[in-house]
Design a protein around this motif. Structure first.
Motif, short mmCIF file in Angstrom:
data_model
loop_
_atom_site.label_atom_id
_atom_site.label_comp_id
_atom_site.label_asym_id
_atom_site.label_seq_id
_atom_site.Cartn_x
_atom_site.Cartn_y
_atom_site.Cartn_z
N LEU A 299 0.86 -1.18 0.00
CA LEU A 299 0.00 0.00 0.00
C LEU A 299 0.90 1.23 0.00
N LEU A 300 0.68 2.11 -0.96
CA LEU A 300 1.39 3.39 -0.98
C LEU A 300 0.45 4.45 -0.41
N VAL A 301 0.87 5.06 0.69
CA VAL A 301 0.06 6.11 1.32
C VAL A 301 0.67 7.45 0.93
N ASN A 302 -0.01 8.17 0.05
CA ASN A 302 0.54 9.42 -0.48
C ASN A 302 0.10 10.63 0.31
N ASP A 303 -1.07 10.55 0.93
CA ASP A 303 -1.58 11.65 1.75
C ASP A 303 -1.14 11.41 3.20
N PRO A 304 -0.30 12.30 3.76
CA PRO A 304 0.22 12.11 5.12
C PRO A 304 -0.88 11.92 6.17
N LEU A 305 -2.08 12.43 5.90
CA LEU A 305 -3.19 12.30 6.85
C LEU A 305 -3.53 10.84 7.17
N VAL B 258 -1.30 8.19 7.14
CA VAL B 258 -0.15 7.34 7.49
C VAL B 258 -0.31 6.63 8.84
N GLU B 259 -0.62 7.40 9.87
CA GLU B 259 -0.68 6.80 11.21
C GLU B 259 -1.76 5.72 11.28
N ARG B 260 -2.92 6.02 10.72
CA ARG B 260 -4.01 5.05 10.77
C ARG B 260 -3.69 3.81 9.91
N ALA B 261 -2.98 4.03 8.80
CA ALA B 261 -2.60 2.89 7.94
C ALA B 261 -1.73 1.90 8.71
N GLU B 262 -0.81 2.42 9.50
CA GLU B 262 0.06 1.55 10.31
C GLU B 262 -0.77 0.76 11.33
N ILE B 263 -1.76 1.42 11.91
CA ILE B 263 -2.62 0.78 12.91
C ILE B 263 -3.48 -0.33 12.28
#
Length: 375
Positions: free
Chosen positions: A193-199, A201-206
């Motif tokens: 998964l490429l997360v381009n919008d910094p908003l 990032v944290e939730r993606a890791e969770i």
């Protein structure tokens, strides 16, 4: 006569050595040294804010659906000419795929048909970069920005491809890659998964860590980790990442070899196209592609079936591609179409994929001869 398979997974030679190293390091579960190397390589190569390795592209799409806040009754605009995971990841959240037709040149979603399909329930636009050739992303991002929609790029086939100089998967809010054994860079099964919008990032890791804030714990940001959100186990094991790292080290060379084969096919097909026997793939000038596949469009379904059978007699394996999702049993149940699906129906019946894998070089003449005989 030896058979020529449609696909043959390529190994660089270091895969097994790296797997042994992972074992020696005493870390075989997710997020070890090789996972970190692969993530860093993706971030560096693509320019994405955060790359998260997953056990499949399907897993990456499921994560993207969660991150986009897709809920029951929300609509996701996508092409019907794609793999089932593109739709399934959103149907699992209770969303409704809304299929629009593809373009006749690239077989990508027709960006001119997207806006008319938008309703108050639309939440996501999901372009699929077919054959590693980019969709018209500027137009798609413009529509999304005007309607406040999330764009998730299905770049399963798109690693090492670009649109106007930007890596596929990095133009929307999120993007997904596949490292399945049929792709250019492989790990058997695998994705990112490429997360381009910094908003996000944290939730993606969770979400990737079963809904826990374990990543923050390992970085020393919190003193213990706990369940904080929805999530699942989307990490690949370190064995997968070790295999993948060997492939990533050779990504340039693999892509070059595939492009050489693609160009040889393309040159050989030119006279057949002029003679009206087939149509070659189209790559718009603002796109650089990765030679993920070489396909031809024949004049009819009957012609395609005859060519497949004839080439099989000559021990050359060729395949067609997706059965459009809107015509499938689950597609009829869970989704709807917007507008005419003329090109999706027509081109899907005529498309034939030819073998393309690193090492095919010496057998390419045999493939071309079998195709000429079949035609």
């Amino acid at each position: 006569m030896h058979a020529i398979p449609f696909n043959k997974p390529f190994m660089t030679g270091r895969e097994l050595w790296y797997i042994a190293q992972a074992h020696t390091n005493g870390h075989l579960s997710g997020d070890g040294m090789f996972t970190k190397k692969c993530s860093a390589w993706l971030e560096e190569r693509t320019g994405t804010t955060r790359a998260l390795l997953t056990h499949s592209c399907t897993a990456a799409l499921e994560m993207a659906a969660l991150l986009a806040g897709v809920d029951v009754g929300d609509e996701v605009i996508m092409p019907s000419y794609t793999f089932v995971s593109t739709a399934n990841a959103f149907v699992m959240r209770g969303a409704v795929p809304v299929f629009v037709d593809i373009r006749c040149d690239t077989l990508n979603i027709d960006e001119k048909k997207i806006e008319a399909a938008i309703t108050p329930r639309t939440k996501v636009i999901l372009p699929v970069h077919y054959a590693g050739v980019a969709c018209e992303m500027d137009a798609i991002m413009d529509i999304a920005n005007r309607h406040n929609l999330v764009v998730i790029e299905d770049a399963a086939q798109g690693i090492m491809s670009t649109y106007k100089g930007r890596a596929l998967g990095t133009i929307g809010h999120m993007g997904t890659y596949s490292f399945h054994e049929t792709k250019n860079i492989i790990s058997g099964e695998g994705g990112a998964l490429l997360v381009n919008d910094p908003l996000y990032v944290e939730r993606a890791e969770i979400i990737r860590e079963k809904g826990t804030n374990r990543s923050q714990f390992f970085r020393g940001q919190i003193d213990k980790y706990t369940w904080v959100d929805l999530g699942s186990s989307y990490l690949p094991g370190e064995v997968i990442a070790a295999f993948l790292w060997a492939q990533m080290e050779e990504a340039e060379g693999i892509t070059k070899k595939r492009l050489d084969l693609w160009q040889r096919y393309h040159a050989a097909m030119a006279p057949l196209e002029v003679a009206g026997k087939l149509r070659r793939p189209v790559v718009p000038k603002e796109c650089t592609h990765n030679a993920h596949m070489y396909y031809i469009l024949l004049e009819s379904l009957d012609m395609r079936s005859a060519v497949i059978a004839k080439m099989k007699e000559q021990s050359v394996s060729t395949v067609f591609h997706y059965v459009p999702l809107h015509s499938s049993p689950a597609g009829k149940k869970f989704s709807r179409t917007h507008g005419d699906m003329y090109y999706t129906n027509n081109l899907s019946e005529r498309l034939l994929r030819l073998p393309l894998w690193v090492g095919l070089d010496e057998n390419l003449e045999m493939v071309l001869n079998a195709l000429n005989d079949a035609l």
